[in-house]
Design an enzyme around this catalytic site. Sequence first.
Site, PDB file in Angstrom:
ATOM      1  N   LEU A 198      22.388  78.198  49.720  1.00  0.00           N
ATOM      2  CA  LEU A 198      23.697  78.426  50.960  1.00  0.00           C
ATOM      3  C   LEU A 198      23.212  77.707  51.797  1.00  0.00           C
ATOM      4  O   LEU A 198      21.911  77.554  52.496  1.00  0.00           O
ATOM      5  CB  LEU A 198      23.989  79.470  50.815  1.00  0.00           C
ATOM      6  CG  LEU A 198      25.354  80.118  52.337  1.00  0.00           C
ATOM      7  CD1 LEU A 198      26.914  79.048  51.189  1.00  0.00           C
ATOM      8  CD2 LEU A 198      25.681  81.472  52.299  1.00  0.00           C
ATOM      9  N   TYR A 234      34.741  82.830  50.520  1.00  0.00           N
ATOM     10  CA  TYR A 234      34.683  83.709  52.311  1.00  0.00           C
ATOM     11  C   TYR A 234      33.684  83.665  52.881  1.00  0.00           C
ATOM     12  O   TYR A 234      33.216  82.384  53.322  1.00  0.00           O
ATOM     13  CB  TYR A 234      34.174  85.471  52.075  1.00  0.00           C
ATOM     14  CG  TYR A 234      33.084  85.173  51.399  1.00  0.00           C
ATOM     15  CD1 TYR A 234      32.149  86.445  52.494  1.00  0.00           C
ATOM     16  CD2 TYR A 234      32.510  85.206  50.237  1.00  0.00           C
ATOM     17  CE1 TYR A 234      30.540  86.413  51.698  1.00  0.00           C
ATOM     18  CE2 TYR A 234      30.678  85.096  49.641  1.00  0.00           C
ATOM     19  CZ  TYR A 234      29.519  86.052  50.969  1.00  0.00           C
ATOM     20  OH  TYR A 234      28.380  86.257  50.488  1.00  0.00           O
ATOM     21  N   LYS A 293      30.613  79.311  49.142  1.00  0.00           N
ATOM     22  CA  LYS A 293      30.283  80.385  49.179  1.00  0.00           C
ATOM     23  C   LYS A 293      31.191  81.149  48.618  1.00  0.00           C
ATOM     24  O   LYS A 293      32.639  81.425  49.613  1.00  0.00           O
ATOM     25  CB  LYS A 293      30.212  80.741  51.023  1.00  0.00           C
ATOM     26  CG  LYS A 293      29.905  81.783  52.028  1.00  0.00           C
ATOM     27  CD  LYS A 293      30.249  81.940  52.498  1.00  0.00           C
ATOM     28  CE  LYS A 293      29.717  83.011  53.435  1.00  0.00           C
ATOM     29  NZ  LYS A 293      28.214  83.843  52.896  1.00  0.00           N
ATOM     30  N   GLU A 351      16.267  81.639  47.622  1.00  0.00           N
ATOM     31  CA  GLU A 351      16.505  82.048  48.571  1.00  0.00           C
ATOM     32  C   GLU A 351      17.115  83.758  48.603  1.00  0.00           C
ATOM     33  O   GLU A 351      16.567  84.332  46.968  1.00  0.00           O
ATOM     34  CB  GLU A 351      18.507  81.193  49.259  1.00  0.00           C
ATOM     35  CG  GLU A 351      19.570  81.743  48.613  1.00  0.00           C
ATOM     36  CD  GLU A 351      21.104  81.129  48.075  1.00  0.00           C
ATOM     37  OE1 GLU A 351      21.157  81.156  49.302  1.00  0.00           O
ATOM     38  OE2 GLU A 351      21.319  80.661  47.128  1.00  0.00           O
TER      39      GLU A 351
END
Length: 287
Positions: free
Chosen positions: A207, A33, A151, A183
Amino acid sequence: MSRIVYVNGTYLPEGEATVSIFDRGFLMADGVYEVTTVLDGKLIDFDGHLTRLQRSLDELDIANPMSRDEWLEVHRQLVAQNGVDQGMIYLQVTRGAPGDRDFIFPDPETTTPTVVLFTQSNPTLIDSPKAAKGIKVITIDDIRWGRRDIKTVQLLYPSMGKMMAIKAGADDAWLTQDGEVTEGTSNNAYIIKNGRIITRALSNDILHGITRAAVLRFAREAQMPVEERSFTVDEAKTADEAFVTSASTFVMPVVEIDGARLGEGKPGPMALRLREIYIEESRKAAV
């Protein structure tokens, strides 16, 4: 008024949208996505999101169902049909619905990827109350799979992390591995010490944030020193400032980590300035 959404080539009211129960996104989290910000009815970092979408699809061996111009047209149609001024567009591509559940990938020649897009309006995207006061985060173990750079729609643990934070009286969680911050649950994490911005270097551990790339570029252009390296939780707790970045929050100041207040306990000057720069420059480049 019902939102107009996009499902497999058709624009239709959200209440009429359906996807097969055999879709591998539903059964296997076999999909990717992107979330693109809308400001002033225009798209922010659109090409960056499409580049990352292509990378994610390539890593999972899923064919990209549209060209760049086709993706752009769908995004613009959804913005126009839903009257979005500030908000986001969510895009999801799954491997499709082969007709039955199986661990083996279906034949791409006979299984068309499923494509879904929808809008989410947010009139306080720029004038965010949270950005004005900063957010509090807790730290939790990072137990996700090893390809966080893709992702995918596998978001159960990040969702659980946000719930852990809420139960602890905080706003979000930072994920940690061997004592170092990887993260946030849905964002990239940064600290500022002695005027230097510090954030983990790109790898499979995090990411590759589109907002991250833009913010670091703007920071360097503004003569703000940047160090791309790992930092520990203890180092973060003694930082002068901290913040996170994402498409939906831009630059969001962090004022507390595991109960340890940063600086004066309010958004710091560098984080606030970066937020201003990001919004200003992104508006100029929006499509």
